[in-house]
Write an enzyme that holds these catalytic residues in place. Structure first.
Site, PDB file in Angstrom:
ATOM      1  N   TYR A 198       0.849  -1.196   0.000  1.00 57.89           N
ATOM      2  CA  TYR A 198       0.000   0.000   0.000  1.00 57.89           C
ATOM      3  C   TYR A 198       0.886   1.248   0.000  1.00 57.89           C
ATOM      4  CZ  TYR A 198      -3.461  -3.582   0.759  1.00 57.89           C
ATOM      5  OH  TYR A 198      -4.218  -4.718   0.601  1.00 57.89           O
ATOM      6  N   LEU A 222       0.712 -16.821  10.438  1.00 61.43           N
ATOM      7  CA  LEU A 222       0.644 -18.251  10.723  1.00 61.43           C
ATOM      8  C   LEU A 222       1.118 -18.613  12.128  1.00 61.43           C
ATOM      9  CD1 LEU A 222       1.453 -19.835   7.247  1.00 61.43           C
ATOM     10  CD2 LEU A 222      -0.741 -19.701   8.430  1.00 61.43           C
TER      11      LEU A 222
HETATM   12  C1  LIG Z   1      -9.646 -11.308   5.903  1.00 56.22           C
HETATM   13  C2  LIG Z   1      -8.322 -10.659   6.103  1.00 56.22           C
HETATM   14  C3  LIG Z   1      -8.210  -9.279   6.042  1.00 56.22           C
HETATM   15  C4  LIG Z   1      -6.973  -8.651   6.267  1.00 56.22           C
HETATM   16  N1  LIG Z   1      -6.907  -7.287   6.297  1.00 56.22           N
HETATM   17  C5  LIG Z   1      -5.760  -6.697   6.699  1.00 56.22           C
HETATM   18  C6  LIG Z   1      -5.723  -5.309   6.988  1.00 56.22           C
HETATM   19  O1  LIG Z   1      -6.740  -4.608   6.968  1.00 56.22           O
HETATM   20  N2  LIG Z   1      -4.539  -4.765   7.322  1.00 56.22           N
HETATM   21  C7  LIG Z   1      -3.397  -5.521   7.425  1.00 56.22           C
HETATM   22  O2  LIG Z   1      -2.331  -4.976   7.729  1.00 56.22           O
HETATM   23  N3  LIG Z   1      -3.422  -6.842   7.223  1.00 56.22           N
HETATM   24  C8  LIG Z   1      -4.576  -7.449   6.894  1.00 56.22           C
HETATM   25  N4  LIG Z   1      -4.623  -8.801   6.770  1.00 56.22           N
HETATM   26  C9  LIG Z   1      -3.439  -9.585   7.150  1.00 56.22           C
HETATM   27  C10 LIG Z   1      -3.558 -10.003   8.622  1.00 56.22           C
HETATM   28  O3  LIG Z   1      -3.607  -8.888   9.489  1.00 56.22           O
HETATM   29  C11 LIG Z   1      -2.375 -10.910   9.031  1.00 56.22           C
HETATM   30  O4  LIG Z   1      -1.200 -10.164   8.994  1.00 56.22           O
HETATM   31  C12 LIG Z   1      -2.251 -12.110   8.106  1.00 56.22           C
HETATM   32  O5  LIG Z   1      -3.509 -12.721   7.886  1.00 56.22           O
HETATM   33  C13 LIG Z   1      -1.278 -13.150   8.679  1.00 56.22           C
HETATM   34  O6  LIG Z   1      -1.683 -13.531   9.977  1.00 56.22           O
HETATM   35  P1  LIG Z   1      -2.541 -14.882  10.253  1.00 56.22           P
HETATM   36  O7  LIG Z   1      -1.740 -16.026   9.675  1.00 56.22           O
HETATM   37  O8  LIG Z   1      -2.623 -14.943  11.756  1.00 56.22           O
HETATM   38  O9  LIG Z   1      -3.865 -14.727   9.588  1.00 56.22           O
HETATM   39  C14 LIG Z   1      -5.833  -9.448   6.512  1.00 56.22           C
HETATM   40  C15 LIG Z   1      -5.939 -10.841   6.528  1.00 56.22           C
HETATM   41  C16 LIG Z   1      -7.161 -11.450   6.355  1.00 56.22           C
HETATM   42  C17 LIG Z   1      -7.250 -12.948   6.447  1.00 56.22           C
END
Ligand SMILES: Cc1cc2nc3c(=O)[nH]c(=O)nc-3n(C[C@H](O)[C@H](O)[C@H](O)COP(=O)(O)O)c2cc1C
Length: 370
Positions: A182, A301
């Site tokens: 972004y 993850l």
């Molecule tokens: C549905 C969804 C929406 C997301 N929206 C954002 C966001 O608004 N801003 C951001 O920095 N990351 C966003 N991410 C990334 C997550 O904040 C996170 O960094 C990423 O999913 C990895 O973590 P996890 O494995 O615990 O899901 C999004 C991820 C998902 C799954």
């Protein structure tokens, strides 16, 4: 004693544990205005056991939204819609509420993920995007317009206006979105920043705009409230933004008073090759913490309580953030506390759910049912 369930202080903000609900776009706003889905989503996850909930990427101007459904905080209507949602959170939860302020730059004007996520052309509901340089993500796509001095000033001021609105709403902390391809990351990465003025070229020049945005936001956030930054620690592309540059950026932010680094990665180039696996980005939180002394949040993850505990206990990161695991299990924090011998706050309506083998889970609770 669980490290994950030990307290931490970020500037004036005291958190009871080291868990944050990662910002997650819901693509469910109307012209940036939160809807009843946001009420449901935010209030549900405010009861997750995480000490901090970070509101999804909240865009500072309409053309900075990733999709037409993305949340904004650029109008009185945006601000008014968030008010009752936060009021309900405060009534039923003691979680701290952070807000991620964002501008999508050249990744704006895209379809919602469940509609394919592609760039929406002008005339089909899309809009002209802006970026540091007129370089599209894919060669086949329409190019963004390179920002001039007036455009950069407008966006800096938009960040400030949104931060002011966030403070009026009682938000506890701001996370600036400097990741995932972004706008701020587009300035940092040589892949998307081809400018030849003082905002492009050298690392110092590429950092200039994000640092200006940070300074501008920091200047309107009260001294006791923390401001953090999410970074993409690497582009996962040869010749792109990398960990060494991230560390220099974080050092510059530390000198300006940054309170945390949320260490993510990728997003600027479709050529990225990400070695996905459990905790694949923890190495970045660890390196940034070691090299800068800044508090870091590890994300990506992290799904298991013991995994999260190990990350914090071994000093790889000060906090952890989980995204998808919280969508799947909105009481992940409770279950982690039960597993690690920690304590979480639960609303009295739910006290009777405390397992008989976990008498200390909700702290001192009394329940006199007749
Ligand atoms: C549905 C969804 C929406 C997301 N929206 C954002 C966001 O608004 N801003 C951001 O920095 N990351 C966003 N991410 C990334 C997550 O904040 C996170 O960094 C990423 O999913 C990895 O973590 P996890 O494995 O615990 O899901 C999004 C991820 C998902 C799954």
């Amino acid at each position: 004693m669980s490290a994950l369930f030990s307290p931490i202080k970020l500037r004036g903000l005291s958190l009871k544990n080291r868990i944050m609900v990662s910002p997650m776009c819901q693509y469910s706003a109307d012209d940036g205005v939160a809807t009843d889905w946001h009420f449901t989503h935010i209030n549900s996850l405010a009861l997750s056991g995480a000490a901090m909930f970070c509101i999804e990427a909240t865009h500072v101007e309409a053309i900075g939204r990733i999709t037409p459904g993305c949340l904004g905080l650029y109008s009185d209507a945006c601000e008014a819609a968030l008010k009752p949602i936060l009021h309900a959170v405060r009534k039923h939860s003691s979680t701290a509420v952070a807000m991620q302020l964002a501008h999508a730059g050249r990744k704006a004007s895209s379809a919602r993920p469940w509609d394919g996520g592609q760039l929406i052309p002008l005339g089909e509901g899309g809009w002209q995007t802006v970026a540091p340089s007129a370089v599209p993500i894919k060669e086949s796509e329409a190019a963004p317009v390179a920002l001039d001095a007036a455009g950069m000033k407008r966006i800096r001021e938009a960040f400030v206006d949104s931060a002011r609105r966030a403070m009026r709403l009682g938000i506890d902390a701001i996370e600036l979105h400097g990741a995932h391809g972004y706008l701020m990351h587009e300035f940092l990465s040589p892949i998307s920043n081809r400018r030849t003025d003082e905002y492009g070229g050298s690392l110092q020049n590429r950092m200039r705009f994000p640092l200006e945005v940070y300074d501008a936001v920091r200047s309107v956030v009260p001294a006791d409230k923390p401001v953090g930054m999410r970074v993409s620690s690497t582009d996962w592309v040869e010749g792109g933004w990398d960990l060494a540059q991230t560390i220099e950026f974080c050092k510059a932010l530390k000198a300006r008073g940054l309170d945390w680094v949320d260490a993510s990665s990728g997003g600027v180039s479709p050529l990225q090759k990400i070695p996905l696996g459990p905790g694949y980005q923890v190495q970045f939180a660890e390196a940034i913490r070691r090299e800068t002394g800044l508090p870091t949040i590890a994300v990506g993850l992290i799904t298991e309580a013991q995994q999260a505990e190990e990350i914090v206990a071994s000093g790889k990161a000060d906090m952890i953030a989980l995204g998808r695991a919280f969508l799947y299990d909105p009481r992940w924090g409770w279950h982690a506390a039960a597993e690690l011998g920690g304590e979480v706050e639960a609303p009295p309506q739910y006290w009777r759910s405390q397992p008989s083998t976990q008498k200390a889970l909700f702290g001192k609770t009394t329940f006199g049912a007749r």
